[in-house]
Design a protein around this motif. Structure first.
Motif, mmCIF file in Angstrom:
data_model
loop_
_atom_site.group_PDB
_atom_site.id
_atom_site.type_symbol
_atom_site.label_atom_id
_atom_site.label_comp_id
_atom_site.label_asym_id
_atom_site.label_seq_id
_atom_site.Cartn_x
_atom_site.Cartn_y
_atom_site.Cartn_z
ATOM 1 N N THR A 145 0.831 -1.205 0.000
ATOM 2 C CA THR A 145 0.000 0.000 0.000
ATOM 3 C C THR A 145 0.862 1.249 0.000
ATOM 4 N N ALA A 146 1.938 1.247 0.758
ATOM 5 C CA ALA A 146 2.822 2.410 0.832
ATOM 6 C C ALA A 146 3.622 2.593 -0.455
ATOM 7 N N PRO A 178 1.799 4.007 -4.719
ATOM 8 C CA PRO A 178 1.842 5.320 -5.363
ATOM 9 C C PRO A 178 3.244 5.685 -5.859
ATOM 10 N N SER A 227 -9.920 11.181 -9.697
ATOM 11 C CA SER A 227 -8.970 10.339 -8.979
ATOM 12 C C SER A 227 -7.745 10.047 -9.850
ATOM 13 N N ARG A 266 -4.271 11.068 -5.904
ATOM 14 C CA ARG A 266 -4.021 9.925 -5.019
ATOM 15 C C ARG A 266 -2.723 10.101 -4.236
ATOM 16 N N VAL A 267 -1.693 10.607 -4.896
ATOM 17 C CA VAL A 267 -0.415 10.841 -4.204
ATOM 18 C C VAL A 267 -0.597 11.900 -3.110
ATOM 19 N N ARG A 288 -3.350 12.795 -1.510
ATOM 20 C CA ARG A 288 -4.158 12.265 -0.401
ATOM 21 C C ARG A 288 -3.378 11.251 0.421
ATOM 22 N N HIS A 289 -2.546 10.458 -0.232
ATOM 23 C CA HIS A 289 -1.769 9.442 0.482
ATOM 24 C C HIS A 289 -0.734 10.079 1.411
ATOM 25 N N PHE A 290 -0.046 11.100 0.929
ATOM 26 C CA PHE A 290 1.051 11.664 1.709
ATOM 27 C C PHE A 290 0.696 12.937 2.478
ATOM 28 N N ARG A 345 10.158 6.891 1.037
ATOM 29 C CA ARG A 345 9.103 7.835 1.393
ATOM 30 C C ARG A 345 9.531 9.230 0.917
#
Length: 143
Positions: free
Chosen positions: A13-14, A17, A71, A76-77, A79-81, A100
């Motif tokens: 999941t990490a 992206p 989306s 997505r990037v 929102r993820h980070f 990261r």
């Protein structure tokens, strides 16, 4: 066994992206995602001082237009980070491989400029430009 599966799922999941960024953006020379807004406190400054220097190495999204965001990878990037934080723009996410990414949040730094303390913005910008491997020279932050 369950612990190993959970770790693999978390890692996948990490990494997802970042793998997509590497496959889709890296070949085009994109090294960062810039999320800004139409705020009079920083809109012109970000455009003239950051984007003019970063150029095609950035994918840009405007927070003020988020109601029409689809989306995409950029969304997505972001929102993820950055997505779980308040005051999350302007923000710059600098990619460096599958590690990261560096996330620079500038909302508080611009607030400090308004309070007469530009050194916080100057230092955060210097860190961002160093991460991007660009000249760290800073211009007048008097927004």
């Amino acid at each position: 066994m369950g612990n190993v599966v959970a770790k693999i799922a978390l890692l996948t999941t990490a990494l997802a992206p970042l793998v997509l960024v590497r496959l889709r953006w890296r070949p085009r020379g994109v090294r960062c995602l810039v999320v800004t807004s139409n705020s009079p406190n920083w809109e012109i400054y970000v455009r003239d001082q950051w984007l003019a220097r970063i150029g095609a190495a950035a994918v840009v999204r405007t927070w003020s237009e988020r109601s029409s965001w689809r989306s995409t990878l950029a969304v997505r990037v972001f929102r993820h980070f950055c997505g779980a934080w308040r005051n999350d723009n302007p923000a710059v996410i600098v990619f460096h491989g599958l590690r990261r990414p560096y996330v620079f949040r500038f909302y508080e730094a611009f607030s400090e400029v308004k309070a007469g303390r530009p050194q916080y913005l100057e230092e955060l910008e210097a860190q961002m430009f160093r991460a991007l491997k660009l000249d760290a020279g800073i211009r007048d932050a008097g927004t």
